[in-house]
Write an enzyme that holds these catalytic residues in place. Structure first.
Site, short mmCIF file in Angstrom:
data_model
loop_
_atom_site.label_atom_id
_atom_site.label_comp_id
_atom_site.label_asym_id
_atom_site.label_seq_id
_atom_site.Cartn_x
_atom_site.Cartn_y
_atom_site.Cartn_z
N SER A 197 36.76 -35.21 28.59
CA SER A 197 38.18 -34.97 28.42
C SER A 197 38.96 -36.28 28.26
O SER A 197 38.71 -37.03 27.33
CB SER A 197 38.65 -34.14 29.62
OG SER A 197 39.99 -33.79 29.51
N ASP A 234 37.25 -23.69 25.11
CA ASP A 234 37.92 -24.85 25.68
C ASP A 234 39.37 -24.88 25.21
O ASP A 234 39.66 -25.12 24.05
CB ASP A 234 37.18 -26.11 25.25
CG ASP A 234 37.65 -27.35 26.00
OD1 ASP A 234 38.77 -27.32 26.53
OD2 ASP A 234 36.88 -28.31 26.04
N HIS A 236 36.63 -25.83 29.44
CA HIS A 236 36.81 -27.27 29.65
C HIS A 236 36.07 -27.82 30.87
O HIS A 236 35.49 -28.90 30.81
CB HIS A 236 38.31 -27.55 29.77
CG HIS A 236 38.67 -28.97 29.53
ND1 HIS A 236 38.57 -29.56 28.28
CD2 HIS A 236 39.10 -29.94 30.36
CE1 HIS A 236 38.96 -30.82 28.37
NE2 HIS A 236 39.28 -31.07 29.61
#
Ligand SMILES: *[C@@H]1O[C@H](CO)[C@@H](O)[C@H](O)[C@H]1NC(C)=O
Ligand SMILES: *[C@@H]1O[C@H](CO)[C@@H](O)[C@H](O)[C@H]1NC(C)=O
Length: 315
Positions: A107, A254, A283
C-alpha cells in the site's frame, strides 16, 4: 529508535526491507502465526529482515528536537517518506550489509517505493522489489468511505495539530477482505492503527482528486516558490530503470489498489513486472490472509531467489 528501522539480526543473508502501509507500522508484518506472517517467513527462509517504521508511527517518535505535540512534527507527506526516509533506510542497511536490498512494500509502502525508485541514487541500492497492492494512481479508488472523505474535504479539517489519528478508518477504507482470521481482530487492534499526518492524507486525497502521481500541491503561489512551477512536479514512472526486477500482487476486491489504477501503473513502467492477480483478495489480505504464504509469499520468495546473487534455496 530514531533511525526507525529494526534489524532481526540474521547474518550473511540477503537483506530485505519491509515497508508497511498507511495507518500501519512495522508490526503489521508479524500479526499472524510464524508460518503465516511475512516478517517471520522471510527470516525462516534465510533473509536478513529489516523492518521500516515511517514517521508518525508509534515506533518512530524519536525526533531529535520535536515531539508529537508540535505541529512541525507532522509537517510531511509520503513525498518525504519516499525521498528522505526510504533513502536513509536503504543507505543505512547498505552500509551495514554491504549489499543491495530487496524491498517489499504494502500500500503506502508501494507509493513511497515507486516514487523513490524514480531517483537514480535510491534505486541503485535496490536489488529487486515486491509490491503488494501497488499504488501510484488513485483516481479509480472505489472505497466509498474514502471518497466521502475526499468529497467533503474532511482532510481540510484539522484533527489535532496536524496529526491524523481519526481511528476506526482501517477496516472501513480497505474494502472486503476475504481471508483474515476474525478471531484475531482484537489482537490486530492492539497494534493497529498507527497515526499518520494530516498533510499525508491531504496528499493522498490530491492524488484521488487530480489523478496524478505528483509532489504535494501547495496551490499555485506556493508551488512557484517551492518548485518554480505552477503545478507540482510529477513522479515519472518511466524513470524507473528497466533493469530493476519488480514483482507485484494485486487483488480483485481491493478498494484502494483498484485494478484500473494498477494497470495504469503497469503501463507507465518500462520494465515488465511479474504480476500475480488474486481475485478474492482485499487490501488487508496481502498482510493478514491466513493463506498468504501459499497464495503469494512463496511465489514472491521464488522471484527474489531468481534475481538475487547467490541466495541459497535451503530454508
Ligand atoms: C503453522 O504452524 C503450526 C504450528 O506452529 C502448524 O500446526 C500449522 O499446521 C502450520 N500451518 C501451515 C499452513 O503450515
Ligand atoms: C486464527 O487465530 C486463532 C487464535 O490465534 C488460532 O488459534 C487459529 O489457528 C487461527 N486460524 C487460522 C486459520 O490461522
Amino acid at each position: 529508535m530514531s533511525s526507525g528501522i529494526v534489524n532481526l539480526g540474521v547474518e550473511k543473508a540477503p537483506p530485505v526491507l519491509l515497508l508497511h502501509g498507511l495507518f500501519m507500522g512495522g508490526d503489521a508484518w508479524f500479526l499472524d502465526s510464524p508460518n503465516q506472517s511475512l516478517g517471520f517467513i522471510l527470516a525462516d527462509r534465510g533473509f536478513d529482515v529489516w523492518v521500516g517504521n515511517v514517521r508518525g508511527t508509534k515506533w518512530s517518535h524519536g525526533h531529535a528536537s520535536l515531539s508529537d505535540g508540535d505541529k512541525e512534527f507532522w509537517d510531511w507527506s509520503w513525498q518525504e517518506l519516499a525521498l528522505y526516509d526510504l533513502e536513509a533506510m536503504l543507505t543505512y542497511i547498505n552500509s551495514i550489509t554491504n549489499s543491495k536490498v530487496f524491498v517489499v512494500g504494502h500500500s503506502q509502502g508501494t507509493i513511497i517505493s515507486l516514487a523513490a525508485f524514480t531517483q537514480p541514487d535510491i534505486v541503485n541500492m535496490v536489488e529487486a522489489a515486491a509490491l503488494l497492492s501497488p499504488i501510484s494512481y488513485l483516481d479509480h479508488i472505489t472505497s466509498k468511505f474514502v471518497l466521502n472523505l475526499v468529497n467533503f474535504h474532511l482532510d481540510e479539517m484539522a484533527c489535532d495539530g496536524g496529526r491524523a489519528d481519526c481511528s476506526d478508518l482501517l477496516a472501513s477504507i480497505t474494502g472486503e477482505n476475504c481471508c483474515f482470521n476474525s478471531s484475531r481482530v482484537d489482537f490486530y487492534l492492539e497494534y493497529e492503527p498507527h497515526p499518520t499526518s494530516l498533510k499525508n492524507l491531504k496528499h493522498l486525497f490530491q492524488m484521488i482528486r487530480e489523478g496524478t502521481f505528483a509532489k504535494y500541491d501547495y496551490g499555485i503561489l506556493k508551488n512557484v516558490l517551492q518548485y518554480g512551477q505552477f503545478k507540482p512536479p510529477t513522479f515519472d514512472l518511466s524513470q524507473i530503470p528497466e533493469s530493476l526486477p519488480i514483482w507485484m500482487a494485486y487483488g480483485g476486491n481491493d478498494a484502494l489498489g483498484d485494478v484500473i489504477d494498477v494497470h495504469h501503473t503497469l503501463k507507465e513502467l518500462r520494465s515488465k513486472p511479474n504480476v500475480l492477480f488474486l481475485e478474492d483478495y482485499g487490501h488487508a489480505d496481502f498482510l493478514l490472509s491466513t493463506k498468504a504464504y501459499e497464495d503469494l509469499y512463496n511465489n514472491m520468495i521464488s522471484f527474489f531467489r531468481s534475481c538475487g546473487n547467490g541466495i541459497s534455496s535451503s530454508s
